[in-house]
Design an enzyme around this catalytic site. Structure first.
Site, PDB file in Angstrom:
ATOM      1  N   LYS A 161       5.217  -5.717  -3.580  1.00  0.00           N
ATOM      2  CA  LYS A 161       6.302  -5.798  -4.614  1.00  0.00           C
ATOM      3  C   LYS A 161       7.362  -6.870  -4.432  1.00  0.00           C
ATOM      4  O   LYS A 161       7.459  -7.989  -5.188  1.00  0.00           O
ATOM      5  CB  LYS A 161       7.147  -4.530  -4.810  1.00  0.00           C
TER       6      LYS A 161
ATOM      7  N   GLU B 215       3.778  -6.338   7.325  1.00  0.00           N
ATOM      8  CA  GLU B 215       2.256  -6.118   7.651  1.00  0.00           C
ATOM      9  C   GLU B 215       1.327  -6.381   6.857  1.00  0.00           C
ATOM     10  O   GLU B 215       0.359  -7.098   7.128  1.00  0.00           O
ATOM     11  CB  GLU B 215       2.233  -4.253   7.609  1.00  0.00           C
TER      12      GLU B 215
ATOM     13  N   GLY C 138       7.595   1.571  -5.580  1.00  0.00           N
ATOM     14  CA  GLY C 138       6.327   0.961  -4.932  1.00  0.00           C
ATOM     15  C   GLY C 138       5.426   2.282  -4.927  1.00  0.00           C
ATOM     16  O   GLY C 138       4.055   2.339  -5.174  1.00  0.00           O
ATOM     17  N   ARG C 139       6.006   3.675  -4.780  1.00  0.00           N
ATOM     18  CA  ARG C 139       5.121   4.749  -4.665  1.00  0.00           C
ATOM     19  C   ARG C 139       4.867   5.250  -6.064  1.00  0.00           C
ATOM     20  O   ARG C 139       4.089   6.442  -6.292  1.00  0.00           O
ATOM     21  CB  ARG C 139       5.909   5.811  -3.852  1.00  0.00           C
TER      22      ARG C 139
ATOM     23  N   GLU D 278       9.918  10.193   0.743  1.00  0.00           N
ATOM     24  CA  GLU D 278      10.614   8.892   0.586  1.00  0.00           C
ATOM     25  C   GLU D 278      11.143   9.094  -0.658  1.00  0.00           C
ATOM     26  O   GLU D 278      12.461   8.347  -0.559  1.00  0.00           O
ATOM     27  CB  GLU D 278       9.380   7.905   0.415  1.00  0.00           C
TER      28      GLU D 278
ATOM     29  N   HIS E 237      -9.499  26.229   8.860  1.00  0.00           N
ATOM     30  CA  HIS E 237      -9.884  26.298  10.246  1.00  0.00           C
ATOM     31  C   HIS E 237      -9.115  25.483  11.012  1.00  0.00           C
ATOM     32  O   HIS E 237      -9.543  25.106  12.228  1.00  0.00           O
ATOM     33  CB  HIS E 237     -11.347  25.686  10.377  1.00  0.00           C
TER      34      HIS E 237
ATOM     35  N   LYS F 265      13.024  -1.569  10.771  1.00  0.00           N
ATOM     36  CA  LYS F 265      12.524  -2.819  10.541  1.00  0.00           C
ATOM     37  C   LYS F 265      13.491  -3.870  11.246  1.00  0.00           C
ATOM     38  O   LYS F 265      12.992  -4.818  11.634  1.00  0.00           O
ATOM     39  CB  LYS F 265      12.133  -3.244   9.021  1.00  0.00           C
TER      40      LYS F 265
END
Length: 494
Positions: free
Chosen positions: A170, A176, A231-232, A317, A347, A459
């Site tokens: 965005k 990253e 963003g999400r 978030e 399991h 950050k």
């Protein structure tokens, strides 16, 4: 755990998606109180304001209009007096045109992290399981982690001359993403791709078009989205480009259509019939009644194994906050979210869910139709569904026994969410159901579900630490690096 006369009232249907709350152990009187709480929280007005483009994201003074990205009716969606739908429609046209243009592509490297990664990755993985779905068969690589192990694994498989790279950010400043993008560009250069070939291979999806241009992305290869899209919540935008490229624009359109149908239900249905609202109120009740701190999402469909990871970001978030919209301490916020595909999950951690000291509500998600056309599919699917139903029953009722080790406490609440089948339409409906539930919870808790200030501090602290890791001299604690971190840096530098 549920009176028989209340079972029918516990089944709710919208967009052919069934929500069964029979094992929530909420009485009709308690439901009435919960709906009263919703009205006192002005939830109906909040829903109307969200779809009307009001600036409900107060801290950033912007709306949350992700629903416009899937508004296939193209009815006007006004933002500060201007209809956003022409810009959204133009992006749809460009995505469709690109789908018709790409020929001979073997590999697509989608570079993004967080909301730029989870949604498209989930959709690509889920739709790959749809029997008979038309697919171009390209290798879709999702590059998110800055750990070069992921980068190396992808580049070892991809063919540089027939690879396309989609950089999704965005802000177009995400560390990253930009570092990984530069590494992939270097790989293309080192693979003897020409400058023209590289320029032809690079695409960007961003709200910061100038930064994408500066990186070297050609104007015609930049696909915008907007600051009113979190963003999400962005998979419905050009962030979802891989879905259309791999499975065709019509399937991408069906993905949007399922979400749009769920939006219309959320916007128009009375609270008592509103699936996202009912789910939100059930979770609120379990917080109040049982003090729950976590819940699990267990899809009994291998195709949805990535769904809990997507949901973790959406819920935690959005609503993982300790202060409300007025800056006051909250009573409740997002529980911890976890999960994985059933019956594998049985399991793994179901021991804790059945006999642990904490109550953990569960959303069981099931699909009526088998997800393959194998000759064994019907028999296998019958066993899968029987396990899903049995786990819910066992959690609800428990078991008495003389041996304490054999006692199941019971009274463990759960929902059942049942999809008619899993395809692009119902995947879109499922994701929108949970997006709208997250927004409803934010309104009930008086939390801003559309900002995420808590992700920034780490950050900031990483920058001086990275600088210290570059050197070989002994690091002392200072204003930016505490004594423990300084000792760790010195250990790494030794």
């Amino acid at each position: 755990m549920q009176n028989p006369e209340n079972i029918a009232a516990s089944t709710h249907i919208a967009v052919d998606v069934v929500l069964d709350t029979a094992y929530q152990n909420i009485s009709p009187a308690q439901w009435e109180k919960l709906f009263s709480v919703a009205r006192k929280s002005k939830l109906e007005g909040f829903i109307a304001d969200m779809f009307a483009g009001k600036h409900i994201n107060l801290s950033e003074d912007r709306p949350a209009l992700h629903s416009a990205l899937r508004n296939l009716s193209k009815s006007p969606v006004m933002l500060d007096g201007k209809d956003v739908m022409p810009a959204v429609t133009e992006v749809w046209h460009r995505i469709e045109a690109l789908c018709n243009k790409w020929v001979g592509i073997t590999d697509v490297i989608h570079i993004g992290i967080g909301g730029s990664d989870f949604g498209p990755r989930l959709a690509i993985e889920a739709l790959a399981h749809v029997p008979g779905i038309a697919s171009r068969g390209m290798r879709m690589h999702f590059l998110a982690n800055i750990d070069t192990a992921e980068l190396a694994r992808i580049l070892d498989r991809a063919q540089p001359n027939s690879t396309r790279v989609i950089i999704v950010s965005k802000s177009f400043t995400t560390l990253e993403t930009t570092m990984n993008a530069k590494a992939v560009v270097n790989w293309l250069k080192n693979s003897d791709c020409t400058h023209s070939q590289i320029a032809h291979s690079l695409y960007a999806v961003t709200a910061n078009i100038p930064a994408a241009r500066e990186f070297g992305i050609a104007e015609e290869n930049i696909y915008p989205f907007w600051d009113w899209v979190g963003g999400r919540y962005s998979v419905w935008s050009a962030v979802g480009l891989p879905i259309a490229l791999q499975y065709g624009f019509k399937n991408f359109e069906q993905f949007l259509a399922g979400a749009h149908a769920m939006d219309l239900h959320f916007k128009n249905a009375p609270l008592e019939q509103n699936l996202p609202v009912i789910m939100a109120l059930a979770l609120l009740h379990q917080q109040e009644a049982m003090g729950i701190k976590a819940y699990a999402a267990i899809p009994y469909a291998d195709a949805l194994d990535w769904f809990p990871k997507w949901l973790q970001q959406l819920d935690m978030e959005s609503n993982g906050k300790s202060v409300d919209r007025d800056g006051k301490p909250v009573k409740h916020s997002s529980p911890v979210v976890f999960g994985s595909a059933g019956s594998n999950a049985q399991h793994s951690y179901f021991q804790l869910l059945h006999q642990g000291s904490d109550v953990v509500p569960i959303d069981f998600i099931a699909v009526r139709k088998p997800m393959s056309d194998r000759p064994e599919a019907v028999a296998h699917h019958r066993i899968l569904l029987s396990n899903c139903l049995a786990q819910a029953q066992a959690l609800a009722h428990g078991k008495k026994a003389e041996n304490p080790n054999d006692v199941y406490p019971g009274n463990r609440p759960s929902n059942l969410i049942l999809l008619p089948e899993l395809n692009a339409f119902y995947l879109g409906a499922l994701l929108a159901l949970y997006e709208n539930r997250a927004a409803s919870l934010g309104a009930l808790w008086n939390i801003n579900s559309f900002d995420q200030p808590g992700v920034e501090y780490g950050k900031v602290l990483a920058k001086p630490i990275e600088k210290a890791l570059l050197g070989d001299s002994h690091v002392e604690a200072n204003d930016n690096i505490d004594a423990v971190t300084a000792a760790r840096i010195n250990l790494l530098n030794s």
